[in-house]
Design a protein around this motif. Sequence first.
Motif, PDB file in Angstrom:
ATOM      1  N   LYS A 164      -5.805   4.169 -13.988  1.00  0.00           N
ATOM      2  CA  LYS A 164      -5.509   3.024 -13.122  1.00  0.00           C
ATOM      3  C   LYS A 164      -4.114   2.448 -13.363  1.00  0.00           C
ATOM      4  CE  LYS A 164      -9.433   3.188 -11.103  1.00  0.00           C
ATOM      5  NZ  LYS A 164      -9.455   3.826  -9.774  1.00  0.00           N
TER       6      LYS A 164
ATOM      7  N   SER B 142      -3.815 -14.455  -3.039  1.00  0.00           N
ATOM      8  CA  SER B 142      -3.816 -13.026  -2.702  1.00  0.00           C
ATOM      9  C   SER B 142      -3.856 -12.788  -1.196  1.00  0.00           C
ATOM     10  CB  SER B 142      -5.015 -12.323  -3.339  1.00  0.00           C
ATOM     11  OG  SER B 142      -4.870 -12.259  -4.722  1.00  0.00           O
TER      12      SER B 142
ATOM     13  N   LYS C  40      -2.319  -3.944  -0.677  1.00  0.00           N
ATOM     14  CA  LYS C  40      -3.676  -4.296  -1.064  1.00  0.00           C
ATOM     15  C   LYS C  40      -4.044  -3.636  -2.391  1.00  0.00           C
ATOM     16  CE  LYS C  40      -8.227  -4.933   0.790  1.00  0.00           C
ATOM     17  NZ  LYS C  40      -9.201  -4.567   1.800  1.00  0.00           N
ATOM     18  N   SER C  41      -3.618  -2.384  -2.551  1.00  0.00           N
ATOM     19  CA  SER C  41      -3.934  -1.664  -3.790  1.00  0.00           C
ATOM     20  C   SER C  41      -3.233  -2.296  -4.980  1.00  0.00           C
ATOM     21  CB  SER C  41      -3.525  -0.191  -3.663  1.00  0.00           C
ATOM     22  OG  SER C  41      -4.136   0.382  -2.536  1.00  0.00           O
TER      23      SER C  41
ATOM     24  N   ALA D 141      -4.644  -5.712  -6.717  1.00  0.00           N
ATOM     25  CA  ALA D 141      -5.712  -5.649  -7.723  1.00  0.00           C
ATOM     26  C   ALA D 141      -5.158  -5.804  -9.139  1.00  0.00           C
ATOM     27  CB  ALA D 141      -6.470  -4.332  -7.601  1.00  0.00           C
TER      28      ALA D 141
END
Lengths: 233, 233
Positions: free
Chosen positions: A92, A144, A172-173, A176
């Motif tokens: 990640k 966000s 958007k990714s 996180a």
Amino acid sequence: MAERPRRKQLADQVAEELQERVLKGEWKPGEKLPTEFDLIEDLNVGRGTVREAVKILVTRNVLEIRRGNGTYVVENPGQVEDPFGFAFYGDKWKLAEDLCEVRLLLEPDIAALAAARATREEVDYILTCCEAVEQAIHSGQSHSAADMEFHGAIAAASHNHVMASMAPVIQKSVSAFIEVTNSSLTEMTIQTHRQVADAIARHDAEAAGAAMREHLVNNRDHIVTVSRGASFV
Amino acid sequence: MAERPRRKQLADQVAEELQERVLKGEWKPGEKLPTEFDLIEDLNVGRGTVREAVKILVTRNVLEIRRGNGTYVVENPGQVEDPFGFAFYGDKWKLAEDLCEVRLLLEPDIAALAAARATREEVDYILTCCEAVEQAIHSGQSHSAADMEFHGAIAAASHNHVMASMAPVIQKSVSAFIEVTNSSLTEMTIQTHRQVADAIARHDAEAAGAAMREHLVNNRDHIVTVSRGASFV
């Protein structure tokens, strides 16, 4: 049970036929489809087949079912939530770094294009989004969603459909990985967002690109710092 | 028929459970799943539910069924053919121009990154792909597939997973607009591809980026010229 494969095949064919009509613009994004009864008549197939075909196109993000209202073509047919399967990436933090790198390649150019091409209405909307982010931060809430809207409004103002489709997926990714409560980061966000918005408003492409670059470098450095000390679940 | 909604729901739950295992790396890309019989035992659901759950994940590009062999995790789980729904865009030539613009923003940088990061094996593969394009052109065949492989190999050598996932989607979409039989274009393709490949081979990031930019500008100009005289079906 012997009938099932044949019906599945038929449902696939009907799904293709319905998708073809959307592709041809017979039913436009946001438009309501004829009733189930009319589709059964029109396509000369059973109710189960029509339902299965609609279900297939719901899975493909072409149609959506609004309960008690009917079946509609979605606003952006064929677009999926996580089109590159980022959720399946093993590492990640490597993903976060790669996303930052891609953002740094794309978004300063997008901001520059927006500065060159934005209409007056688009400039107004970008400024409104900029304020919404500031308000969310000052009220201590997560910004966000407002942040996504701000960057999305800039991508839309580039007048490049491909950019406007791609940029939100990346944004958007990345979101996180951003710890939105970090106060030095939010101060910087307010400042660089404002610089980007003002540069777009005065159609200064160089300044818009430079401000966006600074904003994203700050974000990236924050993510790299966090990734050193943290484990991502 | 009263049972159907419940089974559908159950199949959705089982699909989530199976996807979760892929996400956690319990079953890796390319790996074979346990037999249907073992899944029925393991998940404590009926055969119909397992089959429906697998079908859902096939639609989502997570699993694939190989006839007479079993069910496998696909190589790139969650990636879809046309993730941005380009097929649904109304104005195809505007789409082509937008795609060219995005390529011009991204690919010179990707080539520069590849020049900086490519391993010896990756350089060799890029050179092999470069030759494959030349051979296809000289033999009078379509070089679309070889061209995709060449650009894909460069994106992979950027060592950025996001780039390597995104670039082929753009490249594939653009290729629909390139008239590959145009002889002045193929001459230019051979020359600029070779410059890109050679620059990457000697790890010259500036030259790789510049050569890629020249290549893509030529492609764009070709597409713009064609779009003036042609109607796209």
